[in-house]
Every structure is written in C-alpha cells, then in structure tokens.
Motif scaffolding. Structure first.
Motif, short mmCIF file in Angstrom:
data_model
loop_
_atom_site.label_atom_id
_atom_site.label_comp_id
_atom_site.label_asym_id
_atom_site.label_seq_id
_atom_site.Cartn_x
_atom_site.Cartn_y
_atom_site.Cartn_z
N ALA A 98 0.82 -1.22 0.00
CA ALA A 98 0.00 0.00 0.00
C ALA A 98 0.85 1.27 0.00
O ALA A 98 0.68 2.16 -0.85
N TYR A 99 1.77 1.38 0.95
CA TYR A 99 2.53 2.63 1.05
C TYR A 99 3.55 2.79 -0.06
O TYR A 99 3.91 3.92 -0.40
N GLU A 146 1.69 4.67 -2.62
CA GLU A 146 1.54 6.07 -2.23
C GLU A 146 2.84 6.84 -2.40
O GLU A 146 2.85 8.00 -2.86
N ARG A 161 -6.87 3.47 5.38
CA ARG A 161 -7.60 3.63 4.12
C ARG A 161 -7.95 5.08 3.85
O ARG A 161 -7.93 5.52 2.70
N LEU A 170 -5.16 7.13 1.94
CA LEU A 170 -4.59 6.66 0.68
C LEU A 170 -5.11 7.46 -0.51
O LEU A 170 -6.29 7.78 -0.59
N HIS A 202 -3.67 3.84 -3.79
CA HIS A 202 -3.78 2.42 -3.45
C HIS A 202 -5.22 2.06 -3.08
O HIS A 202 -5.88 2.78 -2.32
N ALA A 203 -5.69 0.95 -3.66
CA ALA A 203 -7.06 0.45 -3.44
C ALA A 203 -8.12 1.44 -3.91
O ALA A 203 -9.25 1.42 -3.44
#
Length: 287
Positions: free
Chosen positions: A178-179, A182, A234, A237, A240-241
């Motif tokens: 995830a990061y 970002e 979440r 972000l 991501h996602a």
C-alpha cells in the motif's frame, strides 16, 4: 497488510497501555503460529512488560529481557481488550492464534493476536535478542530513518523495478504494497522504473516522498485505538485500493496492475507520462 505506520502505532499503544504490567498468562490457540520452541511461552509468565518497539514490520514486546516478536503478515492483527476472558481458548477455533493476559485472567487487560482467512502467515517468536529472528537479522535500513545518500547508494546498480525494490525488506525495512504505491505516486515515479537507473532528481523526490508519506501516516495512526487503525490507513490513501476513482492530484482515473495474488495502483498522468502500464492479467484475457 499492516505496514510501518500501523505497526508503529501498535507499538505506541502497547507502550502506553502494557508497559509496567505483568504477563499473567499466555494462551496459545494455534501452535503453528509459534516459530520458536525455546524459551517456551510459559517463560513469559510473571515478567513485567518493560517496553514495546518495532523492527521494520515486526512488533517487539519487551518482557524484562525476553522478547515476544510478532509479524502480522497479510491478515493478522492485534486486538486490545481492557478485560479478557479467563477461559482458555479452544485450539483451532476461529481466528484467535494467541492471547496475552496482562493481569489476573478475567479481571485484567491484555491482547489477542488474530488472523482472518485460510492463508496463514501470522508468526510469533520468543527470543532473548530480536536479532535471533531471521527476518529481523536480514532487514535493511528502516524506511523512516534512511538518509538521501543511503537511499541512493542502496538503489545504485539494482536491476529490480522500483515497486519491487521498495517492498523488499532486505533493501528497505517497513514499506509494503500500500505505502509503496503512495510513495511512488507522491514522487511521480513509475512502479516499473528500474531502481538503479533513477537520476539524482528522481532519488531526491523518492527520498522526500518516503519520509513524507510514512511520517504523515504515523502521525495519523499513533494514538488511534487498534480497532480504528485499518480505517485510518484507508482514509489517507490517494491511489492504493482506489482503482477506477479519480486521482486527487490530476483527476485522471487510477489504474491497476495485477500479478499473482497481489495488485498495485497508480496514476498514468502523474507517474508514467500518460502511458498505461501493461497488466499481464488483462493481456492473458485478450489472447
């Protein structure tokens, strides 16, 4: 998957709520989660919690010189409770893997280590030195403390794609799927860029983004209750996602590339000069 900011927040929570308390009992609901047999988990009983810290994505609870090390993997979590049930959990029932009582069972606080799903990766070690855990011994520099020159030296000559280099713990510790998305979006860099071919300006942006994204996430996460950390992650972000949603910087549609059992997201306008990256899953469908 919990990454550096969430693990740092959990360590902070344990320093605030567990330090100074005594381990009254440890209940093991899943023996497979224990990766060490000696010292036994019962050696934790009666020890005072003297601190909590983090090594990359590993959580470290210091119990008077004996360390309970936890890697939460993809679906593991730490759930704090002000009062835990005194009844020992039944092995193999539900997501509970291990329970730590920090006070008289049934009348004191503590925490559960749980893992959702059928693919198990949650791991626990009990050691006298965190360096005895192979994953910790192999970690690269921590992502929050690495300097710009150290980052440049680590990436020099590497042939991996940038996405791979950022998430390889032996290169940089603490960054996950995830990061990394970002960080690359903030640095305006393609996930497919060759890590060792970044010019000086690109390394400057990458280093700045590394610290900016992670420090901001830590600041938002520390102090939150453990149950709220996933939602907090979440909410911060940008790509991501967020497949199919507009990029908050340029308004272009956030795209996704899938491989194996993972996926990453990016903005073509911000990161790849407007060119979509090849998605092998889509390519296979078109054949």
């Amino acid at each position: 998957m919990p990454e550096l900011p969430e693990v740092e927040a959990l360590a902070h929570h344990l320093r605030e709520h567990a330090a100074g308390r005594t381990v009254a009992r440890v209940d093991v609901a899943s023996l497979s989660v224990l990766k060490t047999a000696s010292p036994p988990w019962t050696d934790l009983h009666g020890r005072e919690v003297t601190g909590a810290g983090r090594h990359g994505k590993f959580l470290d609870l210091d119990c008077g010189g004996l360390h309970l090390i936890v890697h939460l993997a993809r679906a593991g979590w730490l759930r704090w409770s002000d009062t835990l049930s005194a009844a020992p959990p039944k092995p193999g029932r539900g997501p509970l893997a291990l329970r730590v009582h920090l006070g008289r069972p049934g009348d004191g606080p503590g925490f559960d280590l749980t893992e959702a799903g059928t693919k198990k990766g949650l791991a626990v070690w009990i050691v006298t030195d965190p360096g005895q855990v192979p994953g910790i011994a192999a970690l690269g520099p921590d992502a929050l403390s690495i300097t710009r020159d150290e980052l440049g030296a680590l990436l020099a000559g590497r042939s991996e794609r940038l996405k791979t280099a950022l998430t390889t713990q032996k290169i940089i510790a603490g960054v996950g799927n995830a990061y990394s998305d970002e960080i690359m979006h903030t640095a305006r860099l393609s996930p497919y860029a060759t890590a060792g071919k970044l010019d000086g300006a690109a390394v400057d942006r990458l280093h700045s983004a590394l610290h900016e994204v992670l420090a901001d996430a830590v600041a938002r996460s520390v102090g939150q209750e453990a149950a709220r950390l996933k939602g907090e992650k979440r909410s911060g972000l940008r790509v991501h996602a967020r497949t199919g949603l507009p990029c908050p910087v340029c308004g272009d549609t956030v795209r996704e590339v899938s491989f194996a059992d993972k996926a990453f997201q990016y903005c073509a306008t911000c990161q790849t000069g407007g060119r979509p990256l090849a998605d092998r899953r889509l390519s296979r469908l078109l054949k």
